[in-house]
Design an enzyme around this catalytic site. Structure first.
Site, PDB file in Angstrom:
ATOM      1  N   LYS A 153      14.976 -38.478  -8.495  1.00 36.03           N
ATOM      2  CA  LYS A 153      13.716 -38.483  -7.780  1.00 36.03           C
ATOM      3  C   LYS A 153      13.771 -37.678  -6.485  1.00 36.03           C
ATOM      4  O   LYS A 153      12.750 -37.344  -5.923  1.00 36.03           O
ATOM      5  CB  LYS A 153      13.320 -39.938  -7.453  1.00 36.03           C
ATOM      6  CG  LYS A 153      13.046 -40.773  -8.698  1.00 36.03           C
ATOM      7  CD  LYS A 153      12.494 -42.155  -8.365  1.00 36.03           C
ATOM      8  CE  LYS A 153      13.572 -43.102  -8.004  1.00 36.03           C
ATOM      9  NZ  LYS A 153      14.051 -44.072  -8.949  1.00 36.03           N
ATOM     10  N   GLY A 154      14.979 -37.413  -6.003  1.00 37.48           N
ATOM     11  CA  GLY A 154      15.137 -36.831  -4.670  1.00 37.48           C
ATOM     12  C   GLY A 154      14.428 -35.516  -4.414  1.00 37.48           C
ATOM     13  O   GLY A 154      14.114 -35.188  -3.278  1.00 37.48           O
ATOM     14  N   PHE A 193      25.404 -40.000   5.840  1.00 37.10           N
ATOM     15  CA  PHE A 193      24.395 -40.339   4.834  1.00 37.10           C
ATOM     16  C   PHE A 193      23.018 -40.164   5.462  1.00 37.10           C
ATOM     17  O   PHE A 193      22.731 -40.699   6.523  1.00 37.10           O
ATOM     18  CB  PHE A 193      24.585 -41.776   4.332  1.00 37.10           C
ATOM     19  CG  PHE A 193      23.826 -42.038   3.076  1.00 37.10           C
ATOM     20  CD1 PHE A 193      24.342 -41.658   1.844  1.00 37.10           C
ATOM     21  CD2 PHE A 193      22.577 -42.644   3.113  1.00 37.10           C
ATOM     22  CE1 PHE A 193      23.632 -41.869   0.673  1.00 37.10           C
ATOM     23  CE2 PHE A 193      21.859 -42.864   1.947  1.00 37.10           C
ATOM     24  CZ  PHE A 193      22.389 -42.479   0.724  1.00 37.10           C
ATOM     25  N   VAL A 194      22.176 -39.387   4.803  1.00 39.72           N
ATOM     26  CA  VAL A 194      20.866 -39.071   5.375  1.00 39.72           C
ATOM     27  C   VAL A 194      19.737 -39.544   4.472  1.00 39.72           C
ATOM     28  O   VAL A 194      19.922 -39.711   3.265  1.00 39.72           O
ATOM     29  CB  VAL A 194      20.729 -37.553   5.637  1.00 39.72           C
ATOM     30  CG1 VAL A 194      21.701 -37.100   6.710  1.00 39.72           C
ATOM     31  CG2 VAL A 194      20.931 -36.733   4.365  1.00 39.72           C
ATOM     32  N   ASP A 244      26.330 -32.895  -2.662  1.00 37.02           N
ATOM     33  CA  ASP A 244      27.242 -33.789  -1.946  1.00 37.02           C
ATOM     34  C   ASP A 244      28.639 -33.664  -2.574  1.00 37.02           C
ATOM     35  O   ASP A 244      29.338 -32.693  -2.320  1.00 37.02           O
ATOM     36  CB  ASP A 244      26.658 -35.207  -2.043  1.00 37.02           C
ATOM     37  CG  ASP A 244      27.373 -36.227  -1.189  1.00 37.02           C
ATOM     38  OD1 ASP A 244      27.575 -35.963   0.005  1.00 37.02           O
ATOM     39  OD2 ASP A 244      27.723 -37.298  -1.705  1.00 37.02           O
ATOM     40  N   ASP A 274      16.674 -41.062  -0.382  1.00 40.44           N
ATOM     41  CA  ASP A 274      16.496 -42.507  -0.187  1.00 40.44           C
ATOM     42  C   ASP A 274      17.789 -43.216   0.199  1.00 40.44           C
ATOM     43  O   ASP A 274      18.892 -42.690   0.048  1.00 40.44           O
ATOM     44  CB  ASP A 274      16.028 -43.150  -1.499  1.00 40.44           C
ATOM     45  CG  ASP A 274      17.158 -43.213  -2.536  1.00 40.44           C
ATOM     46  OD1 ASP A 274      17.769 -42.169  -2.812  1.00 40.44           O
ATOM     47  OD2 ASP A 274      17.445 -44.322  -3.033  1.00 40.44           O
ATOM     48  N   LYS A 319      26.334 -30.757   1.871  1.00 38.59           N
ATOM     49  CA  LYS A 319      27.362 -31.434   2.670  1.00 38.59           C
ATOM     50  C   LYS A 319      28.722 -30.968   2.172  1.00 38.59           C
ATOM     51  O   LYS A 319      29.356 -31.624   1.353  1.00 38.59           O
ATOM     52  CB  LYS A 319      27.275 -32.954   2.435  1.00 38.59           C
ATOM     53  CG  LYS A 319      26.322 -33.695   3.330  1.00 38.59           C
ATOM     54  CD  LYS A 319      26.651 -35.185   3.260  1.00 38.59           C
ATOM     55  CE  LYS A 319      25.439 -35.983   2.873  1.00 38.59           C
ATOM     56  NZ  LYS A 319      25.759 -37.398   2.604  1.00 38.59           N
TER      57      LYS A 319
END
Ligand code: IMP
Ligand code: MG
Length: 178
Positions: free
Chosen positions: A42-43, A151-152, A102, A158, A130
């Site tokens: 979903k990001g 963590f963002v 990530d 989310d 990252k």
């Protein structure tokens, strides 16, 4: 929701400017071609909606759903593809749009999955990268911002399914994660 924010890393103005530039770059690189934008749900939903409107070539827009986190803030190392490819990618110029690179596990798996279907070309675009967190080597073709090893949340990202609708990218207060 906003009370949970420790600090903003990338403001909505910074993001808007960067997304516009990336869109122009993609427009240049794919001039005269027809692009298949493949969003990773979903990001990706905010980033894709914004960048698509800065890409001035014919675009087909499709989605896959992948998850590796569940409700934790550390990758489980396993990629769940919930919605597989149910459309034709063969012979198409595919650009995968993802919120963040990530560990590299998700994009490595998705890249292999799409490549198997014989696209004409396959590139990746993420809003954030990252590099310090990489577990498998992966390099994106288009990157919005290099992100510190924190963590963002926000702009689609989310924590436990919350905070995706923040208009910026931010770090949460440490007590939220514990
Ligand atoms: P990777 O497989 O470890 O590269 O992780 C990619 C996925 O993990 C992304 O699509 C995000 O959904 C999630 N993710 C990684 N880092 C963060 C973060 O800082 N905030 C929110 N989600 C993250
Ligand atoms: Mg994601």
């Amino acid at each position: 929701m906003k009370n949970d924010i420790e600090r903003v890393l990338f403001s909505s103005e910074q993001i808007a400017e960067r997304v516009k530039t990336l869109g122009a770059e993609i427009t240049r690189d794919y001039a005269g071609k027809k692009l298949l934008l493949l969003g990773v749900l979903k990001g990706c939903f905010v980033f894709l909606a914004d960048i698509a409107r800065h890409i001035d070539v014919d675009c087909e827009i499709r989605f896959l759903t992948a998850s590796s986190y569940g409700f934790a803030s550390v990758s489980s190392g396993k990629v769940n593809i919930e919605k597989d490819i149910d459309f034709d990618v063969s012979g198409k110029d595919v650009l995968i749009i993802e919120d963040i690179l990530d560990s590299g596990i998700t994009l490595t798996a998705l890249h292999a999955l799409v490549a198997k279907n014989k696209p004409a070309s396959l590139k990746t675009c993420t809003l954030l990268d990252k590099p310090e967190r990489r577990q498998v080597p992966f390099v994106t073709d288009y990157t919005g911002f290099t992100c510190p090893n924190e963590f963002v949340v926000g702009y689609g990202l989310d924590y436990g399914e919350i905070y995706r609708n923040l208009p910026y990218v931010a770090v949460l207060k440490s007590e939220i994660y514990s």
